[in-house]
Design a protein around this motif. Sequence first.
Motif, mmCIF file in Angstrom:
data_model
loop_
_atom_site.group_PDB
_atom_site.id
_atom_site.type_symbol
_atom_site.label_atom_id
_atom_site.label_comp_id
_atom_site.label_asym_id
_atom_site.label_seq_id
_atom_site.Cartn_x
_atom_site.Cartn_y
_atom_site.Cartn_z
ATOM 1 N N PHE A 1 -0.364 -3.343 -7.271
ATOM 2 C CA PHE A 1 -1.817 -3.381 -7.105
ATOM 3 C C PHE A 1 -2.321 -4.823 -7.043
ATOM 4 O O PHE A 1 -3.199 -5.154 -6.246
ATOM 5 C CB PHE A 1 -2.507 -2.623 -8.241
ATOM 6 C CG PHE A 1 -3.999 -2.573 -8.108
ATOM 7 C CD1 PHE A 1 -4.586 -1.746 -7.175
ATOM 8 C CD2 PHE A 1 -4.801 -3.357 -8.908
ATOM 9 C CE1 PHE A 1 -5.962 -1.713 -7.031
ATOM 10 C CE2 PHE A 1 -6.179 -3.327 -8.782
ATOM 11 C CZ PHE A 1 -6.759 -2.493 -7.843
ATOM 12 N N SER B 1 0.826 -1.207 0.000
ATOM 13 C CA SER B 1 0.000 0.000 0.000
ATOM 14 C C SER B 1 0.862 1.261 0.000
ATOM 15 O O SER B 1 0.516 2.254 -0.647
ATOM 16 C CB SER B 1 -0.975 0.004 1.175
ATOM 17 O OG SER B 1 -0.307 0.140 2.395
ATOM 18 N N SER C 1 1.386 5.861 -7.495
ATOM 19 C CA SER C 1 0.266 6.647 -8.027
ATOM 20 C C SER C 1 0.669 8.107 -8.175
ATOM 21 O O SER C 1 0.358 8.752 -9.182
ATOM 22 C CB SER C 1 -0.965 6.522 -7.127
ATOM 23 O OG SER C 1 -1.431 5.194 -7.107
ATOM 24 N N TRP D 1 3.203 -0.316 -10.921
ATOM 25 C CA TRP D 1 1.913 -0.032 -10.291
ATOM 26 C C TRP D 1 0.998 -1.249 -10.398
ATOM 27 O O TRP D 1 0.327 -1.622 -9.428
ATOM 28 C CB TRP D 1 1.266 1.187 -10.940
ATOM 29 C CG TRP D 1 0.024 1.654 -10.243
ATOM 30 C CD1 TRP D 1 -0.052 2.579 -9.253
ATOM 31 C CD2 TRP D 1 -1.315 1.208 -10.478
ATOM 32 N NE1 TRP D 1 -1.352 2.727 -8.855
ATOM 33 C CE2 TRP D 1 -2.151 1.900 -9.595
ATOM 34 C CE3 TRP D 1 -1.891 0.287 -11.347
ATOM 35 C CZ2 TRP D 1 -3.522 1.706 -9.558
ATOM 36 C CZ3 TRP D 1 -3.252 0.091 -11.316
ATOM 37 C CH2 TRP D 1 -4.055 0.799 -10.425
ATOM 38 N N LEU E 1 2.147 1.538 -3.554
ATOM 39 C CA LEU E 1 1.073 1.923 -4.458
ATOM 40 C C LEU E 1 0.779 3.420 -4.359
ATOM 41 O O LEU E 1 0.570 4.082 -5.376
ATOM 42 C CB LEU E 1 -0.189 1.112 -4.157
ATOM 43 C CG LEU E 1 -1.295 1.212 -5.178
ATOM 44 C CD1 LEU E 1 -0.842 0.658 -6.521
ATOM 45 C CD2 LEU E 1 -2.525 0.465 -4.706
#
Length: 179
Positions: free
Chosen positions: A93, A38, A45, A89, A41
Amino acid sequence: MGEEKELALRKYAELYEHSKAVLAEELARSHRTDEKASKYLTALSLVLGALVFFFQQLVDKQLLPPQGMLDCLIFQAMIVLFGAALLAWWFVFSCLRNDKFVKAPLDQATINFYDANELIDIYYAMAKGNMDALAQNKCVGNRKSQALYRGYWAMNVAVVAMAVLFLLLLVRYWNLSAL
């Protein structure tokens, strides 16, 4: 005979406690992987958003269509950088998919099992159930770790591509200011 039964009961109680601890450690490993994923990510992002803005700025400065070998190299480095960041990514994910971990059930069938069996049999059955759950949960945890590793590898490719891109942009800027 009572002492043997007591010894067997302690043995299976210890086996059950050990199986619970090992299962809990596997679940903790998965949670650590999810926490790391997380964080990655979130960072990826933000990086992808910044890259889109950065690429738009380069396109606005008449980098497309490329005019010369240096511009072609810059454009290729941009594609590799964006592709590696997007791939990173995607892998990270995929690590966060909602995989279902197996846990010991607590339902009417479990209560009926407890009512119908001796304590030694309950310890053994629960330890066996935890062992089976551990095998399945390890597969899930290994799949998550592998996806995170691939995402990390793609992030390293993106960092190298970014360094190459900045060097090429520096050379381009140096060539333009020399004119």
